[in-house]
Design a protein around this motif. Structure first.
Motif, PDB file in Angstrom:
ATOM      1  N   HIS A  58       0.847  -1.184   0.000  1.00 44.04           N
ATOM      2  CA  HIS A  58       0.000   0.000   0.000  1.00 44.04           C
ATOM      3  C   HIS A  58       0.889   1.243   0.000  1.00 44.04           C
ATOM      4  O   HIS A  58       1.937   1.285   0.620  1.00 44.04           O
ATOM      5  CB  HIS A  58      -0.937   0.003   1.219  1.00 44.04           C
ATOM      6  CG  HIS A  58      -0.227  -0.075   2.528  1.00 44.04           C
ATOM      7  ND1 HIS A  58       0.132   1.038   3.256  1.00 44.04           N
ATOM      8  CD2 HIS A  58       0.174  -1.154   3.242  1.00 44.04           C
ATOM      9  CE1 HIS A  58       0.721   0.651   4.383  1.00 44.04           C
ATOM     10  NE2 HIS A  58       0.752  -0.657   4.394  1.00 44.04           N
ATOM     11  N   ASP A  78      -3.870   4.310  -1.119  1.00 37.39           N
ATOM     12  CA  ASP A  78      -4.061   3.440  -2.279  1.00 37.39           C
ATOM     13  C   ASP A  78      -3.588   2.043  -1.918  1.00 37.39           C
ATOM     14  O   ASP A  78      -2.423   1.826  -1.629  1.00 37.39           O
ATOM     15  CB  ASP A  78      -3.256   3.993  -3.456  1.00 37.39           C
ATOM     16  CG  ASP A  78      -3.430   3.142  -4.692  1.00 37.39           C
ATOM     17  OD1 ASP A  78      -4.481   2.507  -4.801  1.00 37.39           O
ATOM     18  OD2 ASP A  78      -2.504   3.123  -5.513  1.00 37.39           O
ATOM     19  N   VAL A  79      -4.500   1.095  -1.907  1.00 41.90           N
ATOM     20  CA  VAL A  79      -4.176  -0.255  -1.475  1.00 41.90           C
ATOM     21  C   VAL A  79      -4.104  -1.182  -2.675  1.00 41.90           C
ATOM     22  O   VAL A  79      -5.031  -1.237  -3.471  1.00 41.90           O
ATOM     23  CB  VAL A  79      -5.252  -0.781  -0.493  1.00 41.90           C
ATOM     24  CG1 VAL A  79      -4.861  -2.170   0.007  1.00 41.90           C
ATOM     25  CG2 VAL A  79      -5.404   0.176   0.671  1.00 41.90           C
ATOM     26  N   LYS A  80      -3.025  -1.917  -2.788  1.00 39.49           N
ATOM     27  CA  LYS A  80      -2.880  -2.903  -3.850  1.00 39.49           C
ATOM     28  C   LYS A  80      -2.556  -4.249  -3.219  1.00 39.49           C
ATOM     29  O   LYS A  80      -1.714  -4.339  -2.345  1.00 39.49           O
ATOM     30  CB  LYS A  80      -1.757  -2.504  -4.819  1.00 39.49           C
ATOM     31  CG  LYS A  80      -2.036  -1.206  -5.581  1.00 39.49           C
ATOM     32  CD  LYS A  80      -0.923  -0.901  -6.536  1.00 39.49           C
ATOM     33  CE  LYS A  80      -1.207   0.395  -7.312  1.00 39.49           C
ATOM     34  NZ  LYS A  80      -0.129   0.721  -8.245  1.00 39.49           N
ATOM     35  N   GLU A 126     -15.856  -3.821   0.238  1.00 42.49           N
ATOM     36  CA  GLU A 126     -15.010  -4.848  -0.383  1.00 42.49           C
ATOM     37  C   GLU A 126     -14.460  -5.855   0.617  1.00 42.49           C
ATOM     38  O   GLU A 126     -14.357  -7.043   0.317  1.00 42.49           O
ATOM     39  CB  GLU A 126     -13.854  -4.161  -1.111  1.00 42.49           C
ATOM     40  CG  GLU A 126     -12.911  -5.121  -1.818  1.00 42.49           C
ATOM     41  CD  GLU A 126     -11.714  -4.407  -2.408  1.00 42.49           C
ATOM     42  OE1 GLU A 126     -10.825  -5.090  -2.954  1.00 42.49           O
ATOM     43  OE2 GLU A 126     -11.649  -3.161  -2.321  1.00 42.49           O
ATOM     44  N   GLY A 170     -12.870   6.004  -1.923  1.00 40.07           N
ATOM     45  CA  GLY A 170     -11.735   5.481  -1.157  1.00 40.07           C
ATOM     46  C   GLY A 170     -11.792   5.733   0.330  1.00 40.07           C
ATOM     47  O   GLY A 170     -10.805   5.453   1.025  1.00 40.07           O
ATOM     48  N   ASP A 206     -10.904   2.701   2.414  1.00 36.73           N
ATOM     49  CA  ASP A 206      -9.622   2.016   2.231  1.00 36.73           C
ATOM     50  C   ASP A 206      -8.856   1.789   3.527  1.00 36.73           C
ATOM     51  O   ASP A 206      -8.313   0.701   3.742  1.00 36.73           O
ATOM     52  CB  ASP A 206      -8.756   2.795   1.232  1.00 36.73           C
ATOM     53  CG  ASP A 206      -9.247   2.618  -0.200  1.00 36.73           C
ATOM     54  OD1 ASP A 206     -10.135   1.767  -0.421  1.00 36.73           O
ATOM     55  OD2 ASP A 206      -8.763   3.327  -1.094  1.00 36.73           O
ATOM     56  N   THR A 256     -10.555  -1.043   5.263  1.00 32.91           N
ATOM     57  CA  THR A 256     -10.271  -2.291   4.552  1.00 32.91           C
ATOM     58  C   THR A 256      -8.877  -2.797   4.884  1.00 32.91           C
ATOM     59  O   THR A 256      -8.676  -3.984   5.168  1.00 32.91           O
ATOM     60  CB  THR A 256     -10.402  -2.087   3.032  1.00 32.91           C
ATOM     61  OG1 THR A 256     -11.733  -1.676   2.722  1.00 32.91           O
ATOM     62  CG2 THR A 256     -10.073  -3.364   2.274  1.00 32.91           C
ATOM     63  N   LEU A 257      -7.894  -1.898   4.865  1.00 29.37           N
ATOM     64  CA  LEU A 257      -6.520  -2.279   5.155  1.00 29.37           C
ATOM     65  C   LEU A 257      -6.378  -2.802   6.582  1.00 29.37           C
ATOM     66  O   LEU A 257      -5.710  -3.813   6.828  1.00 29.37           O
ATOM     67  CB  LEU A 257      -5.584  -1.083   4.941  1.00 29.37           C
ATOM     68  CG  LEU A 257      -4.108  -1.349   5.245  1.00 29.37           C
ATOM     69  CD1 LEU A 257      -3.557  -2.436   4.333  1.00 29.37           C
ATOM     70  CD2 LEU A 257      -3.300  -0.063   5.100  1.00 29.37           C
TER      71      LEU A 257
END
Length: 465
Positions: free
Chosen positions: A18, A26-28, A317, A440, A443, A446-447
């Motif tokens: 991230h 921004d999380v990937k 999500e 977002g 996010d 979520t993280l």
């Protein structure tokens, strides 16, 4: 920054990266092989139906389940036939009301029989709700821990349920053999002719059979679904229907109409009359096994709608994420259990059943309409099962009767509240799902849960074997 990878017992790695992006995060996520396992065979699939169960429409659902092989029950069928909005409204109702209320009803019934093992004064509401809450939490832990464990629990408690029902059936046959048939001869005297009252009575009766469509919620975890889905549906429905009818005849013959209406623990009173008080102690234990298994099946299947809807970006999500270690949908199990625990606060079983049944039968009707729509929309698509169209039409008419009759003849505020709640889901859908105004904002949440619960995304991959 990059977080260290963590791996499960099979050596699978979940690597999370991230980076800061302007104001947000921004999380990937790079995920390999995080998905729900196909660990349910014919026996465990059948036990989920037998352990929770009605049938009228299982053949229709068998066609839908083998045509659209995604988990989530009615959700993917409505998505394909009626669009995202209707599918969302079903998921919204299923997630917030139907599954949690089913859990609450069943666990309160479990607690009702549990407290009969002890001496309490009056109606002990607080101990009953504590017992129901502990049962819910236990089931949540089991389902979070391992799918195979949850399936094994289902098989065990379904077996216990069948043993109890066989005892009741045999006891009833012995009772009838003694000539105790007066109640059966006069049992329908004084019955109402009101369509509304009959429909409401069906709500209470058919709720006990609900669960016939549970395998459609877990299609992605079923081994060889093209074969096992219709087989388990057929075996489970026929078995339960025969046994339940015989068991109810036994109850009616032994307790009589008034005894049934006035009893809060039917199996206990039946056991005291037929088996004697010293032996009748086994009946509440067997019923507890039955209800515990039913609650497990309801949770196991019900949370998959939330899992699939979140995977389609209609809910947060993180609720679609699967444990990297356990390969179970831990976030949606926790979410559903919390909602179910909140439903224990009012704890009015009758009101919960009425709300549950009205909404459920409305969506059953929509699911059959989906089948009919897809017959035209996908008329050339291969169907492993294609049933005679008269069966879904009959089931559709029955469903519409159960929805419409109470509203026309005896409109009640509960039905208006149910309708307003369903439509009220649009207040969240329009800004958060359609326009995505959150941009977002979730996010960081979520993280946090991704790291705390060790979960990751689980895309749908149709890999039937």
């Amino acid at each position: 920054m990059e977080n260290p990878a963590f791996s499960d017992k099979d050596g699978m790695e979940l690597k999370e990266r991230h980076t800061n992006s302007e104001e947000g995060l921004d999380v990937k996520v790079d995920v390999q092989a995080i998905k729900l396992k196909r660990s349910l065979g014919l026996i465990s699939g059948t036990s989920i139906i037998v352990g929770t169960i009605i049938d009228l429409g299982s053949l229709s659902y068998a066609e839908l389940g083998t045509l659209i092989t995604k988990s989530g029950g009615e959700y993917p069928y409505m998505m394909e036939a009626m669009g995202r909005v209707v599918a969302y409204l079903f998921a919204w109702t299923k997630i917030i009301v139907l599954t949690p209320s089913s859990m609450a009803i069943i666990c309160l019934t479990f607690a009702e029989y549990f407290i009969t093992l002890f001496d309490f004064c009056g109606e002990p509401q607080i101990p009953k709700k504590i017992v129901a809450a502990l049962a819910m939490i236990t089931l949540a832990i089991v389902n979070c821990w391992d799918t195979k464990l949850a399936a094994s629990v289902q098989v065990f408690f379904t077996a216990a349920k069948l043993i109890a029902l066989f005892i009741i059936v045999i006891g009833g046959l012995v009772w009838l053999g003694k000539g105790e048939v007066e109640t059966l001869q006069t049992g329908f005297e004084g019955s109402t002719n009101s369509p509304s009252a009959v429909a409401l009575a069906f709500y209470d009766a058919l709720w006990a059979y609900d669960g016939w469509n549970n395998l459609n919620y877990i299609t992605e975890e079923l081994k060889n679904p093209y074969v096992n889905l219709p087989r388990a549906n057929t075996i489970g429905v026929l078995l339960v229907t025969v046994i339940y009818v015989l068991a109810n005849i036994s109850y009616l013959a032994v307790l009589g109409k008034d005894g049934l209406l006035n009893s809060s623990a039917v199996a206990v009173e039946w056991g005291e009359i037929v088996m004697g008080k010293n032996v009748a102690i086994i009946m509440p234990i067997f019923v507890m096994f039955s209800t515990f298994g039913a609650a497990n099946g309801s949770l196991f299947a019900g949370v998959r709608t939330l899992y699939v809807a979140a995977r389609e970006n209609q809910f947060p999500e993180v609720l679609s994420y699967v444990s990297a270690r356990r390969l179970t949908p831990i976030p949606c199990i926790i979410f559903t259990t919390v909602i179910a625990l909140l439903m224990l606060i009012p704890g009015d079983i009758g009101s919960l059943i009425d709300f549950f049944s009205f909404a459920a039968w409305m969506f059953y009707a929509l699911a059959i309409i989906c089948l009919i729509i897809l017959r035209f929309k996908w008329k050339d698509r291969k169907r492993p099962i294609k049933i005679f169209i008269l069966f879904p039409v009959i089931f559709l008419l029955c469903s519409l009767y159960l929805v419409v009759a109470p509203i026309i003849q005896d409109p009640r505020l509960e039905f208006l509240y149910a309708f307003l709640f369903i439509v009220g889901g649009l207040l969240l859908y329009i800004p958060l799902v359609h326009f995505k105004i959150h941009k977002g904002c979730f996010d960081p949440v979520t993280l946090f849960f991704q790291l705390f619960l060790e979960v990751g995304p689980s895309p749908y991959v149709p890999d039937f074997d």
